[in-house]
Design an enzyme around this catalytic site. Structure first.
Site, mmCIF file in Angstrom:
data_model
loop_
_atom_site.group_PDB
_atom_site.id
_atom_site.type_symbol
_atom_site.label_atom_id
_atom_site.label_comp_id
_atom_site.label_asym_id
_atom_site.label_seq_id
_atom_site.Cartn_x
_atom_site.Cartn_y
_atom_site.Cartn_z
ATOM 1 N N ASP A 1 0.954 2.415 3.795
ATOM 2 C CA ASP A 1 0.082 3.510 3.335
ATOM 3 C C ASP A 1 0.909 4.802 3.196
ATOM 4 O O ASP A 1 0.471 5.895 3.597
ATOM 5 C CB ASP A 1 -1.121 3.730 4.260
ATOM 6 C CG ASP A 1 -2.204 4.588 3.578
ATOM 7 O OD1 ASP A 1 -2.014 4.972 2.405
ATOM 8 O OD2 ASP A 1 -3.230 4.871 4.223
ATOM 9 N N HIS B 1 -5.921 -0.749 5.231
ATOM 10 C CA HIS B 1 -5.753 -0.007 6.491
ATOM 11 C C HIS B 1 -6.867 -0.166 7.535
ATOM 12 O O HIS B 1 -7.579 0.793 7.870
ATOM 13 C CB HIS B 1 -5.487 1.482 6.234
ATOM 14 C CG HIS B 1 -6.247 2.124 5.100
ATOM 15 N ND1 HIS B 1 -7.605 2.037 4.965
ATOM 16 C CD2 HIS B 1 -5.810 2.890 4.071
ATOM 17 C CE1 HIS B 1 -7.975 2.713 3.886
ATOM 18 N NE2 HIS B 1 -6.902 3.232 3.330
ATOM 19 N N ASN C 1 -4.488 6.590 -7.097
ATOM 20 C CA ASN C 1 -5.098 7.929 -6.930
ATOM 21 C C ASN C 1 -4.113 9.047 -7.266
ATOM 22 O O ASN C 1 -3.851 9.942 -6.482
ATOM 23 C CB ASN C 1 -5.675 8.113 -5.521
ATOM 24 C CG ASN C 1 -4.638 8.024 -4.430
ATOM 25 O OD1 ASN C 1 -3.590 7.406 -4.603
ATOM 26 N ND2 ASN C 1 -4.909 8.649 -3.290
ATOM 27 N N HIS D 1 0.847 -1.212 0.000
ATOM 28 C CA HIS D 1 0.000 0.000 0.000
ATOM 29 C C HIS D 1 0.878 1.255 0.000
ATOM 30 O O HIS D 1 1.300 1.735 1.058
ATOM 31 C CB HIS D 1 -0.925 -0.015 1.219
ATOM 32 C CG HIS D 1 -2.034 0.989 1.122
ATOM 33 N ND1 HIS D 1 -3.311 0.724 1.562
ATOM 34 C CD2 HIS D 1 -2.073 2.251 0.631
ATOM 35 C CE1 HIS D 1 -4.080 1.786 1.353
ATOM 36 N NE2 HIS D 1 -3.342 2.725 0.791
ATOM 37 N N HIS E 1 2.959 14.170 1.216
ATOM 38 C CA HIS E 1 2.313 15.472 0.988
ATOM 39 C C HIS E 1 3.359 16.555 1.168
ATOM 40 O O HIS E 1 4.268 16.424 1.999
ATOM 41 C CB HIS E 1 1.148 15.681 1.949
ATOM 42 C CG HIS E 1 -0.036 14.806 1.651
ATOM 43 N ND1 HIS E 1 -0.827 14.975 0.535
ATOM 44 C CD2 HIS E 1 -0.548 13.741 2.312
ATOM 45 C CE1 HIS E 1 -1.777 14.051 0.524
ATOM 46 N NE2 HIS E 1 -1.624 13.283 1.587
ATOM 47 N N HIS F 1 -11.070 0.408 0.252
ATOM 48 C CA HIS F 1 -10.915 1.497 1.226
ATOM 49 C C HIS F 1 -12.286 1.595 1.889
ATOM 50 O O HIS F 1 -13.284 1.880 1.238
ATOM 51 C CB HIS F 1 -10.548 2.800 0.504
ATOM 52 C CG HIS F 1 -10.470 3.981 1.427
ATOM 53 N ND1 HIS F 1 -9.300 4.665 1.642
ATOM 54 C CD2 HIS F 1 -11.404 4.606 2.192
ATOM 55 C CE1 HIS F 1 -9.513 5.658 2.507
ATOM 56 N NE2 HIS F 1 -10.801 5.639 2.856
ATOM 57 N N HIS G 1 1.508 5.175 -1.955
ATOM 58 C CA HIS G 1 1.090 6.238 -2.875
ATOM 59 C C HIS G 1 2.333 6.897 -3.441
ATOM 60 O O HIS G 1 3.079 7.564 -2.720
ATOM 61 C CB HIS G 1 0.230 7.275 -2.151
ATOM 62 C CG HIS G 1 -1.051 6.693 -1.623
ATOM 63 N ND1 HIS G 1 -2.209 6.622 -2.370
ATOM 64 C CD2 HIS G 1 -1.354 6.125 -0.426
ATOM 65 C CE1 HIS G 1 -3.162 6.050 -1.663
ATOM 66 N NE2 HIS G 1 -2.669 5.728 -0.472
ATOM 67 N N LEU G 2 2.585 6.641 -4.727
ATOM 68 C CA LEU G 2 3.605 7.406 -5.430
ATOM 69 C C LEU G 2 2.796 8.537 -6.073
ATOM 70 O O LEU G 2 1.633 8.350 -6.382
ATOM 71 C CB LEU G 2 4.297 6.525 -6.476
ATOM 72 C CG LEU G 2 4.961 5.254 -5.910
ATOM 73 C CD1 LEU G 2 5.458 4.363 -7.040
ATOM 74 C CD2 LEU G 2 6.116 5.625 -4.982
HETATM 75 O O1 DOR Z 1 -4.385 9.091 4.740
HETATM 76 C C1 DOR Z 1 -4.555 8.735 3.594
HETATM 77 N N1 DOR Z 1 -3.896 9.306 2.560
HETATM 78 N N2 DOR Z 1 -5.444 7.773 3.331
HETATM 79 C C2 DOR Z 1 -5.794 7.423 2.090
HETATM 80 O O2 DOR Z 1 -6.597 6.545 1.926
HETATM 81 C C3 DOR Z 1 -5.233 8.170 0.923
HETATM 82 C C4 DOR Z 1 -3.927 8.740 1.251
HETATM 83 C C5 DOR Z 1 -3.391 9.717 0.236
HETATM 84 O O3 DOR Z 1 -3.439 9.414 -0.968
HETATM 85 O O4 DOR Z 1 -2.889 10.778 0.611
#
Ligand code: DOR
Length: 449
Positions: A304, A231, A96, A62, A308, A178, A64-65
């Site tokens: 996860d 998660h 996403n 899990h 950011h 999710h 996120h790139l």
């Molecule tokens: O905290 C999260 N951030 N939960 C998610 O399901 C998506 C993720 C994100 O893409 O920032």
């Protein structure tokens, strides 16, 4: 490609039920031999790190790139650099991004760019993750999508989710759910409880997660499809999965380190890296998550990893986007909070981050069996990690663990037989100049850990 002999270290490979002090020879990109007394020839690099553990490269299912779309936060290159710094040699990338990974071309784009570590694309369930029209699941699978998810939000319409499960089952893929009911989440920011009352932040009840967990388990049961719940954060969700497994439903689930080492009480700091979806829960939930990991209800620990930018996170708590980075702290947090506390053996912890996620995704990874791809991590379970912003290789630094000292230091990561990360051993492990010289002279690495 140079051969590598990892000599005399504790080798833990849950996939082959191995936990013993043996040698491991890597040649031609694969595990060439395992055993006692393997002899190194002139072309072989010899690695001996007393006190270190040799395990399969971790599989983080899990991640996120942010490529395509938010390359200022993470690229596939920076994300895989962070991965191997954390001992991860295979990761599953969530769709996403901007645009969403919902076409075969984007799947192929993501899949082909993993150089330092294997990148396994997860494609969207619905076009644009909008929850209305199913994405072309068959074509996406053919292009290399290992699973499907609209992660970041639930598929709100149960009839769409049901059809997704039916199609995915026909093509032998898993749906990753999710689980958060958007109507119950409403404008919520943090877990509902004493902590939300105290902080004045809008609450999210645990039942927002549990209603969707229950719904998707029922849909998986009625379609016979394979469901993986992302998660898991609440006591109720653990209970639902436990019961579903006992009923023979093809369900697996994961949790993330932040759900077994932080609670909603920690939000008191208003540190925006504590804002995640689903939110940090109560101490009771944390206890149930730990028990779920101990008794095998929870199959996987995944990060996860959600990068950011500083600008987006340096705002009021309720204005910050949810997510924290996690690939580089996955192993140390699991060792510090689950192994050092006596809840899990090191072998069980490694299984949760190797063979079990590989099985849940249906990918070939997470084992040191002879003939398998040489994806390996060498780490010191007692080695200290001082987490600072600079320590992260990720482009983003949004971690609430900055400033903590953890156990479980990655010393070397090997992907497809090549060393893709190596600790600066001389500087960080206090090995003598002598050792450095010897290493240079004989290709031998001798470091006291
Ligand atoms: O905290 C999260 N951030 N939960 C998610 O399901 C998506 C993720 C994100 O893409 O920032």
């Amino acid at each position: 490609m140079r051969k590598i002999l990892l000599r005399g270290m504790r080798l833990i490979d849950p996939a082959t039920s191995t936990d013993e002090r043996i040698d491991l020879l890597i040649a031609g990109g694969v595990i060439a031999a395992r055993g006692v007394g393997i002899v190194a020839d002139q072309e072989t690099r010899l690695v001996e790190l007393p006190g270190a553990v040799v395990a399969p490269g971790l599989v983080d299912m899990h991640v996120h790139l942010r490529e395509p779309g938010r390359e200022d936060e993470e690229t596939i290159e920076s994300g895989t650099r962070a991965a191997v710094h954390g001992g991860i040699t295979a990761l599953a990338a969530m769709p996403n991004t901007e645009p969403t990974i919902d076409t075969p071309a984007w799947v192929e784009y993501v899949r082909s760019r993993g150089r330092l570590a294997g990148v396994h694309p997860i494609a969207a369930i619905t076009v644009g993750r909008e929850g209305r029209t199913l994405a072309p699941l068959g074509e996406l699978a053919e292009a290399g999508a290992v699973a499907f998810s609209d992660d970041g939000r639930s598929v709100a319409d149960p009839s769409v989710m049901r059809r997704a499960l039916q199609y995915a089952s026909m093509i032998g893929r898993t749906i990753i759910a999710h689980c958060e009911d958007q109507a119950l989440v409403g404008s919520g920011i943090m877990n509902e409880g004493l902590a939300s009352t105290r902080s004045g932040l809008s609450p999210i009840p645990t039942v927002a997660e549990e209603t969707i967990v229950a719904r998707d388990i029922l849909l998986a049961q009625s379609t016979g499809a394979r469901l993986h719940i992302a998660h898991v954060s609440t006591r109720g969700s653990v209970k639902l999965v436990r019961r579903a497994k006992a009923d023979g439903v093809a369900v697996t689930c994961e949790t993330c380190p932040h759900y077994f080492c932080l609670t909603d009480d920690d939000v008191r700091s208003y540190d925006t890296s504590m804002r995640v979806n689903p939110p940090l829960r109560s101490a009771g939930d944390l206890k149930a998550i730990r028990e779920g990991l101990r008794d095998g209800t929870i199959d996987v620990v995944a990060s996860d990893h959600a990068p950011h930018s500083l600008e987006e996170k340096q705002v009021e708590f309720d204005a910050a986007p949810p997510g924290m980075i996690g690939m580089e702290t996955l192993l140390p947090l699991t060792i510090t909070h689950m192994v050092d506390t006596g809840i899990l053996s090191l072998g069980k912890a490694i299984a949760l981050m190797t063979v079990k996620p590989a099985r849940a995704l249906g990918i070939t990874a997470g084992t040191l069996a002879t003939g398998a791809a040489a994806d390996v991590v060498v780490f010191d379970p007692e080695g200290r990690v001082e987490v600072t912003g600079d320590w992260f290789r990720s482009l983003s630094k949004n971690s609430p663990f900055v400033g903590s000292t953890l156990s479980g230091r990655v010393l070397m990561t090997i992907h497809d037989g090549q060393v893709v990360f190596e600790e600066d051993l001389e500087n960080t492990c206090g090995s003598s100049e002598d050792n450095g010289k010897r290493a240079a002279e004989s290709n031998e690495l001798v470091v006291g850990v």
